[in-house]
Design a protein around this motif. Structure first.
Motif, PDB file in Angstrom:
ATOM      1  N   LEU A 187      -0.557  -3.289  -6.334  1.00  0.00           N
ATOM      2  CA  LEU A 187      -1.952  -2.972  -6.049  1.00  0.00           C
ATOM      3  C   LEU A 187      -2.497  -1.920  -7.015  1.00  0.00           C
ATOM      4  N   GLU A 220      -2.144  -4.189  10.228  1.00  0.00           N
ATOM      5  CA  GLU A 220      -1.220  -3.784   9.172  1.00  0.00           C
ATOM      6  C   GLU A 220      -0.194  -2.778   9.689  1.00  0.00           C
ATOM      7  N   PRO A 236      -2.810  -2.663   1.797  1.00  0.00           N
ATOM      8  CA  PRO A 236      -1.539  -1.942   1.631  1.00  0.00           C
ATOM      9  C   PRO A 236      -1.001  -1.464   2.975  1.00  0.00           C
ATOM     10  N   HIS A 237       0.183  -0.884   2.911  1.00  0.00           N
ATOM     11  CA  HIS A 237       0.796  -0.368   4.135  1.00  0.00           C
ATOM     12  C   HIS A 237      -0.076   0.718   4.742  1.00  0.00           C
ATOM     13  N   ARG A 263       6.845  -3.315   0.840  1.00  0.00           N
ATOM     14  CA  ARG A 263       5.625  -2.508   0.776  1.00  0.00           C
ATOM     15  C   ARG A 263       5.583  -1.651  -0.487  1.00  0.00           C
ATOM     16  N   GLU A 320       4.553  -3.953  -3.248  1.00  0.00           N
ATOM     17  CA  GLU A 320       3.139  -4.259  -3.075  1.00  0.00           C
ATOM     18  C   GLU A 320       2.273  -3.097  -3.520  1.00  0.00           C
ATOM     19  N   ARG A 321       2.688  -1.894  -3.204  1.00  0.00           N
ATOM     20  CA  ARG A 321       1.921  -0.705  -3.595  1.00  0.00           C
ATOM     21  C   ARG A 321       1.817  -0.589  -5.114  1.00  0.00           C
TER      22      ARG A 321
END
Length: 341
Positions: free
Chosen positions: A318, A251, A130-131, A311, A314-315
Motif C-alpha cells: 500500500l 477489518e 490496511p490493518h 498484513r 499488504e502495508r
C-alpha cells in the motif's frame, strides 16, 4: 531495497478546538483561506475523510484553489453512502464535486470502483483497507470458546445507520436454538444522554437483559485497547447496518479472528470474508440472519483471519502503491516528487 518515502503533514489543530479524549475537528485544509495561506507547504493534497459538514460550494472553492496553484488532488472514497446520514443526497453532491475534480481516485473494493465509474464516469484505483488492529495482535492464537459461542452486537452510539433493535429478537432466538450461545449486547453510555429517539432505543435495548442468554453492557466508549479485548472476547460480530459502503470494524474483526455477519447493503462482502444477511433501508429478511448465524456457528473453527505477515506485506504494498499514485498525480502538474531522504 528501501521503500519509497513521502512525508505526511500533521493535522493542524484549530485554536478553539477542545482537547478531549476522543478529539476531532474539521480539517483546516478544507478552510479556503487557511489552505491558500499554506499552499506552498505541500506537494499533493490527499483527502479521505472530514468533509461531512462541508457545503459543496466550499468544496468547489477548495478544488478551485488547488487548480489555481497547480496542486495535484488525490481522493480516497471510503463511503458512497455516508453512515452518519440516512439521507445521502448531500454526500453524493459532495462526492460529485470531489470525484470529478480529483487527479486520482482510490477506493477499497472493485464493486465500489464500478459504482464510481457508473456515477461519475471516473476510474478508481482499488487498494484494500490496511490493518486496523496493531500488528503485534494480529495472528495471535485466540482463546477457545468450546463451552459457549458468543454473539456480539455493539450498538456503539447509535449512529444513523445502526439499527440493532431490529435484529435483536432474531439473534436472541437463534442463540437459544444453537444451545451453547450467549448474546453480548454493548451500548455506549452516551446514548442515554440524548433526549431524542436514541435514548428510547437504548432503553429498549437494555430491556433485553431479561433474557438469561443476553448480557447487556452499558459503558463509556471503548478506547483502542478495550476494543481489541472486546473483539477477541466474542466469536462473531453482527453488524446491524441499514446502509453504508465499507467498514473499518470489519477489518479489525479480520485482524483479530472474529467472524462477521454483515448486511448485504454496501460492499462489505467484497471487502473481506464475511457471512451476509438481507438487511437495508426499509428491508429485512429475518430468516437470512438466523441462517447466517447458524453457518458461522457451524464453521467457527474455520473463521477467516489475517496473519501478521500478510498484513505486513499488504502495508508495504500500500505504501508503494500510494507513492506511485502521488507520482502519477504530480506528473499531470509542473511539479516533480522526489524521494524523502
Amino acid at each position: 531495497m528501501g521503500e519509497p518515502a513521502f512525508f505526511r503533514l500533521p493535522d493542524p489543530r484549530p485554536v478553539d478546538a477542545e482537547e478531549t479524549e476522543n478529539r476531532w475537528w474539521p480539517p483546516r485544509w478544507l478552510e479556503p483561506r487557511w489552505l491558500t495561506e499554506h499552499i506552498d507547504t505541500f506537494d499533493v493534497f490527499h483527502l479521505h475523510f472530514g468533509f461531512d459538514a462541508v457545503e459543496p460550494a466550499r468544496l468547489a472553492a477548495i478544488v478551485g484553489i488547488l487548480r489555481a496553484h497547480d496542486k495535484p488532488f488525490v481522493l480516497t472514497v471510503h463511503d458512497l453512502h455516508n453512515p452518519h446520514f440516512a439521507n445521502n443526497s448531500m454526500h453524493l453532491a459532495q462526492l460529485g464535486i470531489l470525484v470529478t475534480a480529483a487527479d486520482e481516485v482510490i477506493t477499497l473494493t472493485h464493486a465500489a470502483a464500478a459504482e464510481i465509474t457508473a456515477r461519475w464516469n471516473t476510474p478508481a484505483t482499488v487498494l484494500p483497507h490496511p490493518h486496523v488492529a496493531p500488528l503485534d495482535l494480529i495472528g495471535q492464537v485466540r482463546a477457545g470458546h468450546e463451552r459457549e459461542f458468543v454473539i456480539g452486537i455493539h450498538a456503539k452510539s447509535l449512529r444513523a445507520n445502526l439499527d440493532p433493535l431490529a435484529v435483536m429478537d432474531v439473534v436472541v432466538c437463534t442463540a437459544a436454538e444453537l444451545g451453547n450461545a450467549r448474546v453480548q449486547l454493548d451500548i455506549d453510555d452516551e446514548v442515554f444522554a440524548h433526549r431524542d429517539q436514541r435514548g428510547a432505543i437504548g432503553a429498549a435495548l437494555t430491556a433485553y437483559n431479561r433474557f438469561r442468554s443476553v448480557d447487556v453492557r452499558v459503558h463509556r466508549r471503548f478506547d483502542d485497547t478495550e476494543l481489541w479485548r472486546y473483539l477477541k472476547g466474542i466469536d462473531v460480530s453482527v453488524l446491524p447496518y441499514r446502509f453504508g459502503t465499507h467498514s473499518g470494524w470489519l477489518e479489525a474483526c479480520y485482524d483479530l479472528g472474529t467472524a462477521v455477519v454483515a448486511p448485504d447493503c454496501g460492499y462489505y462482502s467484497d471487502q473481506k470474508p464475511c457471512t451476509t444477511y438481507e438487511f437495508g433501508i426499509d428491508r429485512f429478511e429475518p430468516d437470512t440472519l438466523a441462517q447466517a448465524l447458524r453457518d458461522v456457528h457451524a464453521a467457527r473453527s474455520r473463521t477467516p483471519a489475517a496473519s501478521r505477515s500478510e498484513r505486513e506485506r499488504e502495508r508495504t504494498m500500500l505504501s508503494r502503491r500510494h507513492y506511485e499514485i502521488y507520482e502519477r498525480a504530480l506528473s499531470r502538474s509542473s511539479r516533480i516528487l522526489t524521494e524523502a531522504r
